[in-house]
Write a protein that holds these residues in place. Structure first.
Motif, PDB file in Angstrom:
ATOM      1  N   GLN A 148      30.008  35.888 -29.383  1.00 51.10           N
ATOM      2  CA  GLN A 148      29.577  36.080 -27.990  1.00 51.10           C
ATOM      3  C   GLN A 148      29.487  34.756 -27.230  1.00 51.10           C
ATOM      4  O   GLN A 148      28.784  34.656 -26.232  1.00 51.10           O
ATOM      5  CB  GLN A 148      28.213  36.789 -27.959  1.00 51.10           C
ATOM      6  N   ARG A 149      30.197  33.742 -27.716  1.00 48.91           N
ATOM      7  CA  ARG A 149      30.114  32.414 -27.117  1.00 48.91           C
ATOM      8  C   ARG A 149      30.535  32.423 -25.648  1.00 48.91           C
ATOM      9  O   ARG A 149      29.911  31.778 -24.807  1.00 48.91           O
ATOM     10  CB  ARG A 149      30.981  31.435 -27.910  1.00 48.91           C
ATOM     11  N   LEU A 151      30.282  34.798 -23.567  1.00 46.79           N
ATOM     12  CA  LEU A 151      29.245  35.471 -22.778  1.00 46.79           C
ATOM     13  C   LEU A 151      28.033  34.576 -22.565  1.00 46.79           C
ATOM     14  O   LEU A 151      27.443  34.540 -21.483  1.00 46.79           O
ATOM     15  CB  LEU A 151      28.824  36.764 -23.481  1.00 46.79           C
ATOM     16  N   LEU A 152      27.662  33.816 -23.615  1.00 48.00           N
ATOM     17  CA  LEU A 152      26.439  33.017 -23.585  1.00 48.00           C
ATOM     18  C   LEU A 152      26.646  31.621 -23.011  1.00 48.00           C
ATOM     19  O   LEU A 152      25.709  31.018 -22.473  1.00 48.00           O
ATOM     20  CB  LEU A 152      25.877  32.884 -25.017  1.00 48.00           C
ATOM     21  N   SER A 153      27.845  31.090 -23.138  1.00 52.15           N
ATOM     22  CA  SER A 153      28.110  29.689 -22.817  1.00 52.15           C
ATOM     23  C   SER A 153      27.790  29.342 -21.368  1.00 52.15           C
ATOM     24  O   SER A 153      28.236  30.007 -20.443  1.00 52.15           O
ATOM     25  CB  SER A 153      29.576  29.357 -23.104  1.00 52.15           C
ATOM     26  N   GLY A 154      26.970  28.285 -21.209  1.00 48.27           N
ATOM     27  CA  GLY A 154      26.696  27.715 -19.902  1.00 48.27           C
ATOM     28  C   GLY A 154      25.748  28.490 -19.022  1.00 48.27           C
ATOM     29  O   GLY A 154      25.462  28.081 -17.907  1.00 48.27           O
ATOM     30  N   ARG A 155      25.214  29.625 -19.506  1.00 53.01           N
ATOM     31  CA  ARG A 155      24.351  30.448 -18.655  1.00 53.01           C
ATOM     32  C   ARG A 155      22.875  30.360 -19.030  1.00 53.01           C
ATOM     33  O   ARG A 155      22.016  30.619 -18.197  1.00 53.01           O
ATOM     34  CB  ARG A 155      24.797  31.914 -18.724  1.00 53.01           C
ATOM     35  N   VAL A 156      22.617  30.033 -20.265  1.00 49.68           N
ATOM     36  CA  VAL A 156      21.220  30.015 -20.735  1.00 49.68           C
ATOM     37  C   VAL A 156      20.996  28.752 -21.559  1.00 49.68           C
ATOM     38  O   VAL A 156      20.669  28.811 -22.735  1.00 49.68           O
ATOM     39  CB  VAL A 156      20.895  31.292 -21.551  1.00 49.68           C
ATOM     40  N   ASN A 157      21.161  27.605 -20.922  1.00 48.70           N
ATOM     41  CA  ASN A 157      21.087  26.319 -21.632  1.00 48.70           C
ATOM     42  C   ASN A 157      19.754  26.092 -22.330  1.00 48.70           C
ATOM     43  O   ASN A 157      19.700  25.567 -23.428  1.00 48.70           O
ATOM     44  CB  ASN A 157      21.371  25.174 -20.661  1.00 48.70           C
ATOM     45  N   GLY A 271      24.970  40.832 -31.666  1.00 48.92           N
ATOM     46  CA  GLY A 271      25.237  39.399 -31.613  1.00 48.92           C
ATOM     47  C   GLY A 271      24.239  38.659 -30.737  1.00 48.92           C
ATOM     48  O   GLY A 271      23.689  37.619 -31.128  1.00 48.92           O
ATOM     49  N   VAL A 272      23.973  39.199 -29.542  1.00 48.89           N
ATOM     50  CA  VAL A 272      23.027  38.558 -28.617  1.00 48.89           C
ATOM     51  C   VAL A 272      21.608  38.600 -29.183  1.00 48.89           C
ATOM     52  O   VAL A 272      20.865  37.612 -29.117  1.00 48.89           O
ATOM     53  CB  VAL A 272      23.082  39.245 -27.232  1.00 48.89           C
ATOM     54  N   GLN A 273      21.211  39.737 -29.764  1.00 45.39           N
ATOM     55  CA  GLN A 273      19.872  39.856 -30.339  1.00 45.39           C
ATOM     56  C   GLN A 273      19.699  38.921 -31.528  1.00 45.39           C
ATOM     57  O   GLN A 273      18.617  38.353 -31.726  1.00 45.39           O
ATOM     58  CB  GLN A 273      19.600  41.304 -30.761  1.00 45.39           C
ATOM     59  N   ALA A 274      20.743  38.723 -32.318  1.00 47.02           N
ATOM     60  CA  ALA A 274      20.679  37.800 -33.460  1.00 47.02           C
ATOM     61  C   ALA A 274      20.444  36.381 -32.980  1.00 47.02           C
ATOM     62  O   ALA A 274      19.674  35.622 -33.590  1.00 47.02           O
ATOM     63  CB  ALA A 274      21.975  37.880 -34.270  1.00 47.02           C
ATOM     64  N   VAL A 275      21.090  35.996 -31.870  1.00 48.53           N
ATOM     65  CA  VAL A 275      20.884  34.668 -31.280  1.00 48.53           C
ATOM     66  C   VAL A 275      19.449  34.529 -30.783  1.00 48.53           C
ATOM     67  O   VAL A 275      18.791  33.507 -31.011  1.00 48.53           O
ATOM     68  CB  VAL A 275      21.884  34.430 -30.134  1.00 48.53           C
TER      69      VAL A 275
END
Length: 368
Positions: A148-149, A151-157, A271-275
């Motif tokens: 999910q990189r 999706l996650l990249s650069g949005r929730v630093n 994937g997001v919940q695991a992160v």
């Protein structure tokens, strides 16, 4: 036994911090929300998916109980699934209300002790369970981040910093455990170097520290031998742990479906919940209360519409945490009341039998 009673009192005190954190969390969540709007939104969800989410939590507890039963049986301990469910419930509840989940395993060991399971056996089983929990949690987090990189990249630093800290801390702990288990000689050599350095720094308790760590390393030798000799059991334990964590991490997806959405797949949510899970694990807060809620609002805004994000967070944390903390707490209270009643009846019965024996002896003496 006295140590366990002191531990129980300490855990109850930590429960106060847990309640305070809940109060603050719900205050900040609800202060800018219209309660009527929240209630109206939740009233229109599909309850079927909420029941699936609750079932996933039951699977989570049952998987841990299954691992306990499998490993205790392999060690020759007499146990059954009901007892192991009790250990799982105790672990979930006391881990949830204590900082860094520090109260869960000691209370599980105490319950096993009450069921006449040796401390050495309970420690070994809990250690194996912890190793696989760490392994699978890290595995899911890394796969989740990679998959999910985009999706996650650069949005929730800010959360990504916590993710990096969580991965490093958990991975370091896991590597340390593996080294202690399988490379104890090397660890002892490293320990000797550390002790010499501490002595140069005039640390007075260096020798005491060395003795304690040596004892811990020696105790874990049995665990290493058990793991090596029972590869098939370890494989089953690993698979069960994978199912357990999958069920836990899937809960936000079922909440998503309960609102009638279906754009994203279950694997995206896992994937997001695991992160998120690994990100908040490094913070020493009971049940990660507060940070899990804010983390959910930060990460899952990428998947949930803003109009239902707060309600989704309340339902997800409500099912995966607050509801089962309450249910497990009720289970423990009922069990404690039942056990106390059984002990009281046993004492009354024993006193009655003793009195009857005394009367019988008096009659025999009178007849003689």
């Amino acid at each position: 036994m006295k140590d366990y009673k002191n531990l129980f009192l300490k855990i109850l005190k930590n429960g106060g911090l847990f309640l305070i954190l809940i109060a603050f969390t719900f205050y900040f969540v609800f202060k800018d929300m219209d309660i009527n709007t929240v209630a109206n939104t939740i009233s229109h969800i599909n309850i079927f998916y909420i029941l699936i989410a609750a079932t996933c939590m039951c699977i989570f507890l049952l998987c841990e109980a299954s691992n306990f039963r499998r490993n205790l049986t392999a060690l020759g301990c007499e146990t059954n699934l009901i007892k192991c469910i009790n250990y799982s419930v105790q672990g979930f509840f006391f881990s949830s209300i204590t900082p860094s989940a520090s109260g869960g395993q000691p209370m599980q060991a105490y319950q096993m002790y009450k069921d006449d399971i040796k401390i050495s056996h309970s420690t070994l089983v809990l250690f194996v369970e912890f190793i696989f929990f760490q392994t699978v949690t890290i595995m899911y987090a890394i796969i989740g981040f990679i998959s999910q990189r985009s999706l996650l990249s650069g949005r929730v630093n800010s959360l990504m910093i916590l993710f990096a800290i969580g991965i490093v801390c958990n991975l370091a702990m896991l590597i340390g455990l593996v080294l202690v288990l399988f490379y104890s000689k090397g660890v002892k050599k490293l320990l000797n170097v550390v002790v010499r350095f501490l002595k140069l720094c005039r640390f007075k308790k260096a020798d005491i520290l060395k003795e304690r760590v040596d004892n811990v390393i020696d105790e874990y030798k049995d665990c290493a031998m058990y793991i090596v000799k029972n590869k098939s059991i370890m494989f089953k334990t690993f698979i069960t742990k994978c199912i357990q964590i999958f069920a836990l991490h899937s809960i936000p997806y079922w909440i998503y479906r309960s609102f009638g959405f279906s754009e994203y797949s279950i694997f995206v949510f896992i994937g997001v919940q695991a992160v998120l899970f690994i990100s908040v694990s490094a913070l020493p807060l009971p049940g990660s209360v507060g940070v899990s809620e804010s983390g959910f609002l930060t990460l899952f805004k990428l998947l949930f519409p803003v109009s239902v994000l707060n309600e989704a967070m309340l339902l997800s944390r409500g099912v995966s945490f607050y509801l089962f903390v309450f249910l497990c707490g009720m289970f423990i209270l009922v069990k404690y009341a039942r056990d106390s009643r059984a002990k009281r009846l046993a004492r009354i019965r024993a006193a009655k039998e003793a009195a009857e024996k005394k009367v019988y002896k008096q009659r025999v003496v009178q007849q003689i």
